[in-house]
Write a protein that holds these residues in place. Structure first.
Motif, PDB file in Angstrom:
ATOM      1  N   ARG A 138       0.846  -1.195   0.000  1.00 46.46           N
ATOM      2  CA  ARG A 138       0.000   0.000   0.000  1.00 46.46           C
ATOM      3  C   ARG A 138       0.882   1.245   0.000  1.00 46.46           C
ATOM      4  NH1 ARG A 138      -3.769   2.553   4.310  1.00 46.46           N
ATOM      5  NH2 ARG A 138      -5.165   3.715   2.957  1.00 46.46           N
ATOM      6  N   ARG A 139       0.735   2.045  -1.060  1.00 45.54           N
ATOM      7  CA  ARG A 139       1.513   3.272  -1.193  1.00 45.54           C
ATOM      8  C   ARG A 139       0.587   4.423  -1.567  1.00 45.54           C
ATOM      9  NH1 ARG A 139       5.354  -0.357  -3.611  1.00 45.54           N
ATOM     10  NH2 ARG A 139       7.232  -0.416  -2.347  1.00 45.54           N
ATOM     11  N   TRP A 140       0.995   5.602  -1.213  1.00 49.31           N
ATOM     12  CA  TRP A 140       0.267   6.778  -1.657  1.00 49.31           C
ATOM     13  C   TRP A 140       1.239   7.942  -1.779  1.00 49.31           C
ATOM     14  CZ3 TRP A 140      -0.501   4.310   2.948  1.00 49.31           C
ATOM     15  CH2 TRP A 140      -0.207   5.009   4.114  1.00 49.31           C
ATOM     16  N   LEU A 141       0.784   8.935  -2.536  1.00 49.54           N
ATOM     17  CA  LEU A 141       1.570  10.134  -2.792  1.00 49.54           C
ATOM     18  C   LEU A 141       0.846  11.309  -2.160  1.00 49.54           C
ATOM     19  CD1 LEU A 141       4.080  10.965  -4.723  1.00 49.54           C
ATOM     20  CD2 LEU A 141       2.281  12.020  -6.089  1.00 49.54           C
ATOM     21  N   SER A 142       1.559  12.070  -1.328  1.00 52.06           N
ATOM     22  CA  SER A 142       0.951  13.274  -0.760  1.00 52.06           C
ATOM     23  C   SER A 142       1.550  14.502  -1.432  1.00 52.06           C
ATOM     24  CB  SER A 142       1.164  13.341   0.761  1.00 52.06           C
ATOM     25  OG  SER A 142       2.527  13.495   1.081  1.00 52.06           O
ATOM     26  N   VAL A 143       0.701  15.491  -1.644  1.00 53.61           N
ATOM     27  CA  VAL A 143       1.111  16.762  -2.242  1.00 53.61           C
ATOM     28  C   VAL A 143       0.612  17.856  -1.312  1.00 53.61           C
ATOM     29  CG1 VAL A 143       0.949  18.285  -4.241  1.00 53.61           C
ATOM     30  CG2 VAL A 143       0.919  15.790  -4.570  1.00 53.61           C
ATOM     31  N   GLU A 144       1.551  18.544  -0.655  1.00 56.03           N
ATOM     32  CA  GLU A 144       1.196  19.595   0.298  1.00 56.03           C
ATOM     33  C   GLU A 144       1.443  20.961  -0.321  1.00 56.03           C
ATOM     34  OE1 GLU A 144       2.241  19.293   4.362  1.00 56.03           O
ATOM     35  OE2 GLU A 144       2.589  17.131   4.253  1.00 56.03           O
ATOM     36  N   GLU A 195       5.249  20.249  -1.639  1.00 60.27           N
ATOM     37  CA  GLU A 195       6.101  19.175  -1.135  1.00 60.27           C
ATOM     38  C   GLU A 195       5.458  17.848  -1.512  1.00 60.27           C
ATOM     39  OE1 GLU A 195       8.119  18.995   2.960  1.00 60.27           O
ATOM     40  OE2 GLU A 195       6.290  17.797   3.153  1.00 60.27           O
ATOM     41  N   VAL A 196       6.223  16.978  -2.157  1.00 56.86           N
ATOM     42  CA  VAL A 196       5.707  15.705  -2.656  1.00 56.86           C
ATOM     43  C   VAL A 196       6.413  14.565  -1.927  1.00 56.86           C
ATOM     44  CG1 VAL A 196       5.373  14.277  -4.704  1.00 56.86           C
ATOM     45  CG2 VAL A 196       5.304  16.761  -4.903  1.00 56.86           C
TER      46      VAL A 196
END
Length: 197
Positions: A90-96, A102-103
């Motif tokens: 399980r992976r995810w990408l966060s974009v703030e 910030e990735v």
């Protein structure tokens, strides 16, 4: 006779260039059709518009976006995109957006026995220091395993060198632990889903 030879040489060169151009156009068309995407996007605007059905190429590896969670807290916003990963992790990408886009690429740590709250946490050969904690409201689209909307609590930690550790709890659920790796924006290419507006 030399006039005819020159004429035939020029005519042959023109035919050869026309054939080469046709072959090149066909190869380019075939490569675009093979991906199912005619466009790819990079940069801040591309990161801001990711949604379920898009394909993210992370360091050249295609990762379909299954679902997106958009979070808001006191004027700040960020998004978390759940990825389909071929190895079943399980992976995810966060974009703030509050941190100049910030990735971070996150990997779930379902077997972790640590809990949030301490000023430092040791996990997987890293010592993480507390950075921030809070509570945000969210909306979810696509396949996320979350309610369509609600609240999420979090504790974020960071190790020297930039490694990340996050604890999240959606609604009344318990803490989920994930380790994160900061990515450069150039390492993420967004291929919008077919028919996306």
């Amino acid at each position: 006779m030399s006039g005819w030879v020159a004429y035939l040489a020029v005519a042959g060169l023109i035919v050869l260039l026309a054939v080469a151009g046709a072959v090149l156009r066909r190869l380019v068309s075939r490569s675009r059709a093979g991906t199912g995407r005619g466009t790819s996007l990079a940069g801040d605007e591309a990161l801001r518009t990711i949604r379920p059905g898009d394909i993210l190429e992370i360091r050249g590896v295609p990762c379909p976006v299954r679902g997106t969670i958009r979070l808001h807290e006191a004027g700040w916003s960020w998004a978390v995109h759940l990825l389909d990963d071929v190895d079943g992790v399980r992976r995810w990408l966060s974009v703030e957006e509050r941190r100049d886009h910030e990735v971070v690429l996150w990997t779930a740590e379902p077997g972790a026995t640590v809990t949030p709250g301490a000023p430092t946490i040791d996990l997987a050969d890293h010592r993480y220091g507390w950075v921030e904690s809070g509570q945000a409201r969210y909306t979810a689209t696509g396949v996320t395993g979350r309610d369509p909307s609600g609240t999420m609590r979090y504790h974020d930690y960071q190790a020297p060198g930039g490694a990340r550790l996050s604890f999240e709890a959606y609604g009344e659920a318990g803490w989920e632990v994930a380790r994160g790796e900061l990515l450069r924006r150039a390492e993420v290419v967004v291929r919008p889903r077919t028919g996306a507006n």
